[in-house]
Write an enzyme that holds these catalytic residues in place. Structure first.
Site, short mmCIF file in Angstrom:
data_model
loop_
_atom_site.label_atom_id
_atom_site.label_comp_id
_atom_site.label_asym_id
_atom_site.label_seq_id
_atom_site.Cartn_x
_atom_site.Cartn_y
_atom_site.Cartn_z
N LYS A 22 0.84 -1.21 0.00
CA LYS A 22 0.00 0.00 0.00
C LYS A 22 0.87 1.25 0.00
CE LYS A 22 -1.36 1.60 4.03
NZ LYS A 22 -1.31 2.90 4.67
N ASN A 23 1.88 1.27 0.87
CA ASN A 23 2.64 2.51 1.04
C ASN A 23 3.59 2.80 -0.12
OD1 ASN A 23 1.23 3.11 3.29
ND2 ASN A 23 2.82 2.46 4.74
N ARG A 95 -4.07 11.05 3.97
CA ARG A 95 -2.99 11.97 4.32
C ARG A 95 -1.91 12.06 3.25
NH1 ARG A 95 -0.42 14.49 8.42
NH2 ARG A 95 1.73 14.22 7.78
N CYS A 119 -3.59 13.21 12.92
CA CYS A 119 -4.28 11.95 12.80
C CYS A 119 -4.06 11.17 14.07
CB CYS A 119 -3.87 11.20 11.55
SG CYS A 119 -2.67 9.97 11.78
N ARG A 124 1.79 14.52 13.30
CA ARG A 124 2.18 14.32 11.90
C ARG A 124 2.21 15.62 11.09
NH1 ARG A 124 -0.51 9.07 9.44
NH2 ARG A 124 1.42 8.91 8.29
N PRO A 125 3.11 16.52 11.44
CA PRO A 125 3.23 17.76 10.67
C PRO A 125 3.84 17.51 9.29
CG PRO A 125 4.93 17.66 12.37
CD PRO A 125 4.08 16.43 12.53
N VAL A 126 3.82 18.56 8.43
CA VAL A 126 4.43 18.43 7.09
C VAL A 126 5.53 19.47 6.91
CG1 VAL A 126 2.50 17.30 5.92
CG2 VAL A 126 2.56 19.79 6.05
N ASP A 127 6.10 19.94 8.03
CA ASP A 127 7.11 20.99 7.95
C ASP A 127 8.33 20.58 7.11
OD1 ASP A 127 7.41 19.16 10.09
OD2 ASP A 127 8.95 20.40 11.00
N ASP A 309 4.99 0.35 11.87
CA ASP A 309 3.73 -0.20 11.37
C ASP A 309 3.51 -1.66 11.80
OD1 ASP A 309 3.29 2.22 10.18
OD2 ASP A 309 3.78 1.56 8.14
N ILE A 331 8.79 6.55 16.67
CA ILE A 331 8.45 7.29 15.44
C ILE A 331 7.23 8.19 15.64
CG2 ILE A 331 7.91 7.08 12.96
CD1 ILE A 331 10.62 5.89 13.63
N ARG A 401 -8.70 0.11 4.90
CA ARG A 401 -7.76 1.09 4.32
C ARG A 401 -6.48 0.42 3.83
NH1 ARG A 401 -6.83 6.58 7.41
NH2 ARG A 401 -5.66 6.77 5.48
C1 EPZ Z 1 4.78 6.73 6.25
O1 EPZ Z 1 4.13 7.84 6.83
C2 EPZ Z 1 3.75 5.63 6.18
N1 EPZ Z 1 2.62 6.07 5.39
C3 EPZ Z 1 3.29 5.25 7.58
O2 EPZ Z 1 2.42 4.13 7.47
C4 EPZ Z 1 4.50 4.85 8.42
O3 EPZ Z 1 4.08 4.60 9.73
C5 EPZ Z 1 5.54 5.96 8.41
O4 EPZ Z 1 5.90 6.30 7.03
C6 EPZ Z 1 6.83 5.60 9.12
O5 EPZ Z 1 7.37 4.43 8.58
C7 EPZ Z 1 2.67 6.01 4.07
O6 EPZ Z 1 3.66 5.62 3.47
C8 EPZ Z 1 1.44 6.43 3.34
P1 EPZ Z 1 7.16 9.98 8.19
P2 EPZ Z 1 4.81 9.28 6.77
O7 EPZ Z 1 7.14 11.25 7.43
O8 EPZ Z 1 5.56 9.42 5.50
C9 EPZ Z 1 7.46 13.28 11.66
C10 EPZ Z 1 0.52 2.82 7.94
O9 EPZ Z 1 0.06 2.31 8.99
N2 EPZ Z 1 7.39 14.29 10.59
O10 EPZ Z 1 8.32 9.06 7.99
O11 EPZ Z 1 3.75 10.28 7.08
C11 EPZ Z 1 6.17 12.49 11.78
O12 EPZ Z 1 5.21 13.19 12.54
C12 EPZ Z 1 1.06 4.23 7.92
O13 EPZ Z 1 0.52 2.24 6.85
C13 EPZ Z 1 7.57 15.63 10.91
O14 EPZ Z 1 7.79 15.99 12.06
O15 EPZ Z 1 5.81 9.18 7.99
C14 EPZ Z 1 6.64 11.21 12.43
O16 EPZ Z 1 6.76 11.39 13.81
C15 EPZ Z 1 0.78 5.02 9.15
N3 EPZ Z 1 7.48 16.55 9.89
C16 EPZ Z 1 8.04 11.01 11.82
O17 EPZ Z 1 8.42 12.31 11.32
C17 EPZ Z 1 7.25 16.21 8.59
O18 EPZ Z 1 7.19 17.10 7.72
C18 EPZ Z 1 8.10 10.02 10.66
O19 EPZ Z 1 7.06 10.33 9.73
C19 EPZ Z 1 7.09 14.84 8.29
C20 EPZ Z 1 7.17 13.90 9.30
#
Ligand code: EPZ
Length: 422
Positions: A22-23, A95, A119, A124-127, A309, A331, A401
């Site tokens: 999926k991811n 998301r 969520c 989960r910010p996007v900064d 995950d 994480i 999902r």
């Molecule tokens: C991906 O999410 C996956 N989703 C998640 O799977 C997975 O848990 C995660 O990676 C970690 O492996 C998809 O691929 C669609 P990150 P993502 O950016 O990309 C922080 C599932 O169950 N962060 O690696 O959103 C964030 O809050 C899902 O299938 C910031 O602070 O994860 C987290 O604490 C859930 N600022 C950490 O980094 C940002 O701009 C890692 O998040 C981006 C992230």
């Protein structure tokens, strides 16, 4: 709302065909925005998140076609972009749709994407996504809950060090940089296999990306990308989930089409607990060796560490292991929502901030439970499969999902499990 009812206590035996990841699938779908030519994705998982993202992409003008016979092949054709806006009612369901921002900026030089909300598993910010796109020359502003991006002169390559490892930001910036002017280096990049899979597809489309899968990725921007046909890699999280279903029920499951290499640390933890893992030429087999499993400590980490995950599912296994297991979540700040539900099934778990201490009990007992995210929900399914008596898991839409035909796959291994439509 649908429910899943499980009569637990049956060792699962059989084989399960693992779906495409999926991811990876979601990001590969977004990559189609980068080209005027069709991108064909094979081995697509039939899960609700794919459908939600399809809605976002169709709204932007991407023509999406499933092969009539099999929904495993999807062709996405972004011949022209009809709209550069991804509205809130579509983005909030999915998301990962924030990842359309960079590709739209690269291709159309402007985009508006609603900011996805927080969520259940954390803020989960996007900064980091924004910081990276700004480094590539975009101007990004936030207004009324929408991210407005502009890149009037197009994007240009940059040397970017991610302040924190982020899967989504790595993928997002890799896609945007593929069409930027000049070279980009992404440092402290995430190394998940899904990132290498995305890079392989982009390279098949004509991108020049080196090093995806390592922590430094170099991208030489090209003027345009073509179409391509790409097979989605197998879902390592689905694989790990069914390996844990075998472990939790004293069973033996062969996950066909799976890759053990993508699950190294997870499989090591299962082996340490007493699960026999074999890498067959068809996939991976997990078999619970004789006797009760032993408690094992884990800490979630970016790849190649133990996947966040799979943390909830591992906790379901540890709930009946012998001894005390320490589970550390590093994480996401709020990813223990399955714990109160496991307690209702008789588990002995204490949570302090990001760590959980699990004292294994002899048996879990079936109960009605509900959870608020995908992996927490499947953890409760595993607990229900292992428990004595009936477990009813509510809010099945979370499972839809990300798990394709979960009930059928488990039932084929002997589980007494059924979906009840309310
Ligand atoms: C991906 O999410 C996956 N989703 C998640 O799977 C997975 O848990 C995660 O990676 C970690 O492996 C998809 O691929 C669609 P990150 P993502 O950016 O990309 C922080 C599932 O169950 N962060 O690696 O959103 C964030 O809050 C899902 O299938 C910031 O602070 O994860 C987290 O604490 C859930 N600022 C950490 O980094 C940002 O701009 C890692 O998040 C981006 C992230």
């Amino acid at each position: 709302m649908d429910k899943i009812a499980i009569e637990g206590g049956i060792p699962l035996k059989g084989e399960i065909a693992i779906a495409g990841a999926k991811n990876a699938a979601l990001k590969l779908m977004v990559a189609s925005l980068l080209s005027e030519s069709p991108v064909t994705l094979e081995n697509m998982p039939a899960v609700a998140d794919v459908e939600a993202l399809r809605g976002v992409l169709e709204n932007l003008g991407v023509a999406v076609a499933d092969e009539v016979e099999s929904r495993r092949v999807m062709t996405l054709h972004a011949a022209s972009i009809a709209s550069t806006t991804a509205p809130y009612d579509l983005v909030r369901k999915m998301r990962a749709s924030v990842l359309v921002l960079g590709p739209l900026l690269a291709r159309c030089r402007e985009a508006t994407v609603s900011l996805p909300g927080g969520c259940a598993i954390g803020a989960r910010p996007v900064d980091i996504h924004i910081l990276g796109l700004e480094a590539l020359g975009a101007e990004i502003g936030l207004e009324d809950g929408h991210l407005h991006g502009r890149a009037p002169d197009g994007l240009s390559g940059a040397d970017i060090t991610l302040p924190r490892i982020s899967v989504g930001a790595t993928e997002h910036l890799m896609m945007a940089a593929a069409l930027a002017r000049g070279a980009t280096t992404l440092r402290n990049a995430a190394r998940e296999p899904e990132i290498a899979d995305l890079a392989a597809c982009l390279n098949a489309m004509g991108a020049e990306i080196d090093g995806a899968g390592a922590d430094t990725i170099r991208i030489r921007g090209v003027e345009r990308l073509d179409g391509a046909t790409h097979g989605v890699l197998p879902d390592r999280i689905e694989t790990g989930t069914y390996a844990m279903a075998a472990a939790a029920t004293d069973g033996e499951i062969e996950m066909t089409g799976a890759s053990a290499a993508h699950l190294a640390e997870t499989l090591e933890a299962l082996e340490a607990a007493g699960v026999e893992i074999s890498d067959t030429n068809r996939g991976v087999t997990a078999r619970r060796a004789n006797g009760r499993l032993a408690a094992v400590d884990i800490e979630t980490r970016p790849y190649p560490g133990f996947a966040t995950d799979l943390q909830a599912q591992f906790m379901a296994v540890m709930a009946t292991a012998e001894g005390q297991s320490h589970i550390q979540e590093t994480i996401f700040e709020n990813r223990f929502m399955h714990v109160p539900e496991l307690l209702r099934m008789g588990a002995d778990i204490r949570v302090h901030g990001g760590s959980a201490i699990v004292n294994g009990v002899e048996r879990l007992l079936g109960a009605p439970v509900m959870a608020t995210d995908l992996r927490a929900s499947v953890c409760l399914v595993l607990a229900g499969l292992a428990a004595r008596g009936e477990t009813v898991v509510n809010r099945v839409y979370h499972l839809d999902r990300g798990y394709e035909r979960l009930v059928d796959k488990l039932a084929a291994c002997g589980a007494r499990i059924e979906r009840r439509t309310a």
